[in-house]
Design a protein around this motif. Sequence first.
Motif, PDB file in Angstrom:
ATOM      1  N   UNK A 173      57.389  65.450  -4.496  1.00 22.12           N
ATOM      2  CA  UNK A 173      58.636  65.905  -3.885  1.00 22.12           C
ATOM      3  C   UNK A 173      58.616  67.420  -3.761  1.00 22.12           C
ATOM      4  N   UNK A 174      59.293  67.916  -2.732  1.00 26.18           N
ATOM      5  CA  UNK A 174      59.533  69.357  -2.587  1.00 26.18           C
ATOM      6  C   UNK A 174      60.905  69.632  -3.175  1.00 26.18           C
ATOM      7  N   UNK A 175      60.948  70.445  -4.223  1.00 23.51           N
ATOM      8  CA  UNK A 175      62.155  70.624  -5.025  1.00 23.51           C
ATOM      9  C   UNK A 175      62.727  72.027  -4.852  1.00 23.51           C
ATOM     10  N   UNK A 206      58.069  74.975   2.513  1.00 22.87           N
ATOM     11  CA  UNK A 206      57.519  73.614   2.420  1.00 22.87           C
ATOM     12  C   UNK A 206      58.228  72.753   3.457  1.00 22.87           C
ATOM     13  N   UNK A 207      57.522  72.445   4.545  1.00 17.08           N
ATOM     14  CA  UNK A 207      58.162  71.734   5.653  1.00 17.08           C
ATOM     15  C   UNK A 207      57.767  70.261   5.721  1.00 17.08           C
ATOM     16  N   UNK A 246      61.277  67.561   1.253  1.00 19.28           N
ATOM     17  CA  UNK A 246      60.356  66.483   1.614  1.00 19.28           C
ATOM     18  C   UNK A 246      60.080  65.589   0.420  1.00 19.28           C
ATOM     19  N   UNK A 247      59.784  64.316   0.719  1.00 13.30           N
ATOM     20  CA  UNK A 247      59.334  63.362  -0.291  1.00 13.30           C
ATOM     21  C   UNK A 247      58.217  62.542   0.321  1.00 13.30           C
ATOM     22  N   UNK A 248      57.161  62.293  -0.461  1.00 17.00           N
ATOM     23  CA  UNK A 248      56.033  61.484   0.017  1.00 17.00           C
ATOM     24  C   UNK A 248      55.642  60.522  -1.086  1.00 17.00           C
ATOM     25  N   UNK A 249      55.607  59.232  -0.757  1.00 19.90           N
ATOM     26  CA  UNK A 249      55.205  58.207  -1.719  1.00 19.90           C
ATOM     27  C   UNK A 249      54.143  57.334  -1.077  1.00 19.90           C
TER      28      UNK A 249
END
Length: 371
Positions: free
Chosen positions: A279-281, A313-314, A269-272
Motif C-alpha cells: 500500500x501507498x500510505x 507515488x502514483x 494506491x493498493x496492490x494485492x
Amino acid sequence: MSKLYKKHILIILAITVVSISACKKDRTEIVEKKQIITDTKGIYMLCEGLMGNGNSAISYYDIATKATVADYYKQVNGTSLGETANDLEQYGSKMYCVVAGIQGTKQSFLDIIDVKTCKSLKRISFNSATDGYIPRFVAFYKNKAYVSRYDGKVSRIDTAAMAIDGEIMLSEGLEQLAIANGKLYVCNSSHPFYQNGAKNKVSVIDLVTFTKTKDITVNNNPVRIQTADNGDLFVVCWNDYIINNAPSLDRISSASDTKTGSYSYDLGAIAINGSTAYVAKDIYTNPEIKSFNTVTGAIGASLITSGQAINIIYGLTINPFNKEVIVADANSYGSTTGSAYCVGTDGKVKFSFKTGALPQHAVFNYSYKYE
C-alpha cells in the motif's frame, strides 16, 4: 461368395483399418501444450497524461536492451491513446485500456490491444451523442470483461467477440471493481461531479445472472478495491472533501458479503496479488510504500530498502511471475514525464525508466516456453 467379391471386401476392410489407425494417430498427435512463463522481457506502463492535453500514453521498457519508448502506443498505432487513460489490465493475449475522457466531451472508450505488439485491435466507444460515459476500471471473469462507468453502469464485454453484450445500472460515480467467489464488487464513490450516487456502498453483482444482489455499507467514498487469496476484499476509502470524512481501509468477506473490519489508514494506491500486498500510505504528508498483511490487516515494513526516494507515488503493480513491484512516480502533478522503478523482493531497485505523464499501472510482456 465369388473370389472377386471376397477381394473387394478385404480391400475395403484394409482401407477402413488404415483410416481408423490414421484417425487414432491424428488424435494422439493433437496435444495441447501448456504455456509457461520463463521471464519478463518488457514492461508496458500506462500514463494517464495531463487533463485536457490529450497526452495519455503507454510507455514501453525493453529489459534486455534497456531501451524505453515514452509513447510506444503512438509509435505502433500512429495515433495518440487519448484523453485521461485510467486503467490498463491484461487478460489472456490482450491488454484492455480504459480511456475515461473528460466530462462534456466524446472521448471515452475501451481500447483492446495485443500484448505482444501493442497493436490496437479494437476500440469500443463509451459515448452518447453529446457526452462520454467516463469508463473507469476493468476486471475479468470467465471470458468476460467488466467496465465501471461514472454514469452508473457496468458494461459486460465478450472478450472473444470484443463487443458489449450486457449492462447493469447501479449508481453514478462508480470506481474500481474486483472479482471474488464468482461475484463482482463495485465501489460507489462520492465524486464531486456525481453526487447522486450511493457514496458509501460496495455493490455486489452475481456474475451468473448478472444482477445486483446486495449493497454493502462501507466508509464514505470507496474508490479502490482489491481481492486477496483468502477471499477477502480490501476497500480504500478516501477523504471526501464535501463531508470531510476520515479515510480508511475496510475489509469485506466475500463468503458472507459483509464488512468485517476497518482500519484507520490513509492510503493511495493498493496492490494485492495472492497473499502479497503493498500500500501507498500517507501520500500527502509522509509518503511511504509498505507491505500489508491480508490476514491480520497490519501494515509492515517498507518496500524499498535501498534508499530510493519517490516523489509522488502514483501507482503500484505487482508482477505475478516474480513478485517484483513496479512503482510509478509522477515526479510532480504537472510534469510531462514520470519514472518507473522495478523493486525486487529484496527491497532494492533493479532498474528504472522514464515514462510519459502521470504513470500509474504496469502490464508485463513475458517470454514463454511450451511443454
